[in-house]
Design a protein around this motif. Sequence first.
Motif, PDB file in Angstrom:
ATOM      1  N   PRO A 123       0.842  -1.310  -0.071  1.00  0.00           N
ATOM      2  CA  PRO A 123       0.030  -0.065   0.002  1.00  0.00           C
ATOM      3  C   PRO A 123       0.881   1.334   0.028  1.00  0.00           C
ATOM      4  O   PRO A 123       1.955   1.206   0.389  1.00  0.00           O
ATOM      5  CB  PRO A 123      -0.698  -0.091   1.219  1.00  0.00           C
ATOM      6  N   GLN A 183      -6.457   3.999  -5.515  1.00  0.00           N
ATOM      7  CA  GLN A 183      -6.766   5.484  -5.483  1.00  0.00           C
ATOM      8  C   GLN A 183      -6.574   5.899  -7.016  1.00  0.00           C
ATOM      9  O   GLN A 183      -5.429   5.722  -7.642  1.00  0.00           O
ATOM     10  CB  GLN A 183      -5.666   6.060  -4.696  1.00  0.00           C
ATOM     11  N   VAL A 225      -7.607  -5.628  -3.450  1.00  0.00           N
ATOM     12  CA  VAL A 225      -6.757  -4.481  -3.455  1.00  0.00           C
ATOM     13  C   VAL A 225      -7.492  -3.332  -3.757  1.00  0.00           C
ATOM     14  O   VAL A 225      -8.505  -3.291  -4.642  1.00  0.00           O
ATOM     15  CB  VAL A 225      -5.794  -4.531  -4.615  1.00  0.00           C
ATOM     16  N   GLU A 226      -7.244  -2.074  -3.152  1.00  0.00           N
ATOM     17  CA  GLU A 226      -8.017  -0.914  -3.172  1.00  0.00           C
ATOM     18  C   GLU A 226      -7.110   0.066  -3.885  1.00  0.00           C
ATOM     19  O   GLU A 226      -5.718   0.211  -3.298  1.00  0.00           O
ATOM     20  CB  GLU A 226      -8.736  -0.404  -1.791  1.00  0.00           C
ATOM     21  N   ARG A 242     -12.051   6.073  -5.185  1.00  0.00           N
ATOM     22  CA  ARG A 242     -11.257   4.833  -4.829  1.00  0.00           C
ATOM     23  C   ARG A 242     -12.046   3.706  -5.551  1.00  0.00           C
ATOM     24  O   ARG A 242     -13.278   3.723  -5.607  1.00  0.00           O
ATOM     25  CB  ARG A 242     -11.469   4.841  -3.182  1.00  0.00           C
ATOM     26  N   THR A 251      -2.488   4.621  -7.595  1.00  0.00           N
ATOM     27  CA  THR A 251      -1.871   4.597  -6.154  1.00  0.00           C
ATOM     28  C   THR A 251      -2.588   3.096  -5.646  1.00  0.00           C
ATOM     29  O   THR A 251      -3.679   3.135  -5.532  1.00  0.00           O
ATOM     30  CB  THR A 251      -1.655   5.782  -5.400  1.00  0.00           C
ATOM     31  N   VAL A 252      -1.805   2.452  -4.922  1.00  0.00           N
ATOM     32  CA  VAL A 252      -2.409   1.363  -4.037  1.00  0.00           C
ATOM     33  C   VAL A 252      -2.636   2.054  -2.772  1.00  0.00           C
ATOM     34  O   VAL A 252      -1.907   2.508  -2.053  1.00  0.00           O
ATOM     35  CB  VAL A 252      -1.339  -0.001  -4.172  1.00  0.00           C
ATOM     36  N   ALA A 253      -3.864   2.053  -2.523  1.00  0.00           N
ATOM     37  CA  ALA A 253      -4.279   2.448  -1.418  1.00  0.00           C
ATOM     38  C   ALA A 253      -4.416   1.469  -0.020  1.00  0.00           C
ATOM     39  O   ALA A 253      -4.126   1.831   0.941  1.00  0.00           O
ATOM     40  CB  ALA A 253      -5.731   2.903  -1.612  1.00  0.00           C
ATOM     41  N   ARG A 254      -4.846   0.252  -0.445  1.00  0.00           N
ATOM     42  CA  ARG A 254      -4.860  -0.711   0.764  1.00  0.00           C
ATOM     43  C   ARG A 254      -4.909  -2.259  -0.034  1.00  0.00           C
ATOM     44  O   ARG A 254      -5.199  -2.268  -1.072  1.00  0.00           O
ATOM     45  CB  ARG A 254      -6.251  -0.756   1.463  1.00  0.00           C
ATOM     46  N   ARG A 255      -4.398  -2.868   0.891  1.00  0.00           N
ATOM     47  CA  ARG A 255      -4.558  -4.533   0.298  1.00  0.00           C
ATOM     48  C   ARG A 255      -5.233  -5.293   1.602  1.00  0.00           C
ATOM     49  O   ARG A 255      -4.784  -5.099   2.742  1.00  0.00           O
ATOM     50  CB  ARG A 255      -3.163  -4.919   0.261  1.00  0.00           C
TER      51      ARG A 255
END
Lengths: 222, 222
Positions: A150, A196, A193-194, A201, A182-186
């Motif tokens: 992330p 941006q 995967v979330e 989002r 951009t990778v926000a969360r995993r």
Amino acid sequence: MPSPTVENYLKALFQLAVPERGVSTRELAGRLLVKDASVTHMLKRLSGTGMVSYEPYRGATLTPEGRQAATAVLRRHRILELFLHRMCRLSLDKVHAEAERLEHAASEDFVDALDRLMDFPTLDPHGDPIPDREGRLRGIDSRPLTDIPPGARVVLVRVEDARPEALTYLVSEGLVPGRKVTVARRLDFDGSVELQLGRRRLMLARELAEGIHVTPDEGSAE
Amino acid sequence: MPSPTVENYLKALFQLAVPERGVSTRELAGRLLVKDASVTHMLKRLSGTGMVSYEPYRGATLTPEGRQAATAVLRRHRILELFLHRMCRLSLDKVHAEAERLEHAASEDFVDALDRLMDFPTLDPHGDPIPDREGRLRGIDSRPLTDIPPGARVVLVRVEDARPEALTYLVSEGLVPGRKVTVARRLDFDGSVELQLGRRRLMLARELAEGIHVTPDEGSAE
DNA sequence: GCCGAACTTTAGATTCCCCTAAACTTCCTT
DNA sequence: AAGGAAGTTTAGGGGAATCTAAAGTTCGGC
């Protein structure tokens, strides 16, 4: 000249290959949507023609000739896909199926002509590298989205052409090769995967995220 | 979706058709290079699918659906030929065989895209008219070279793509659609024709001359 | 009107290629 | 070392497209 089916077996064998290990019957059967027994039968046949080296219970590997034939099919496929997308303006979710049919009918001469027409491209519209005439693939250093920590800013390199509906969705979200995100969360528990995306989002299921390959963003602004 | 073989039968049926008369088994067999019995068998099959109306011993005719399918194949073939020649720069003697293979794999969408790419052409590189999407053919008023009286000045309209070697020869002599020539002599006993080509004279056997269709020259200078 | 030549169909096989289901073998884990 | 999972073989089917050989049909000329 190999039959379309044979070409598809070779292509699958090439794409499923991992160094040091033969491709298993089951794996092939799964990819080609046929029963294991059919694969066994075909592997024997291919083994007889010298395209595949096959040891019962050990899986199969392409011989050098088999590899050459496989990359030739791949080359035809990818050049056709790019042509269909870039010049014929067919949508990304349609080009795969069309190329899948044409690749078995198109001669090397024709494909070389398309290659020239498009000024010798190196990537197909999904971001997959196009083999050259000798079967060499320029590797691209990319990792699936599911591997990215992330916070990292990345560029999409390759979006696999699995199911047309999945592709349609990804395209509609602007997730095509070249796009920066951009990778926000995993979510480790299910692998999703979330991302941006500008100010939005977007949550991607693991299945989708696995097919999206990215490389670190070294460019400047968005 | 009809098999390549079926498409070839339909195409042949369409091209051999003469008003008011069914196409005979023999004729088809000759064109497709198969035995008469195979044709009978296929005709029955096609009759079953409603593409062909077939009366034993009376020959076969395309039904409206069959005709539509046949012109669709012809359209794909001719657009592909033109594309291969005009944009891919494949030589005239190669495009036929290549198109012959591709026509069975190419979708309407793809062919329509090529059509657009070339700005909706009406003639293929041999001078044969390209059917529109509804299967309409714009006829061209032309006659075979063997019908032209000596002394006439004519423009080549259509050069049939029979055998590749014959085509290669004709191309090497500059005998392509658009070329203007004068008929110098006609030898009635064997049907051959002598042409005046600039300051050279060229003798064409009947077999070749029959495949070259021309129209009176109404243009100005050479 | 009959006859034979030309043409067409029937009948039966073959080949190619691919498929499935189910019985069987091997391998690996416990 | 047993048992189940993975892999393979056997047995058999089917369709598409072709072929040969033999029987049947059409038709023009005598």
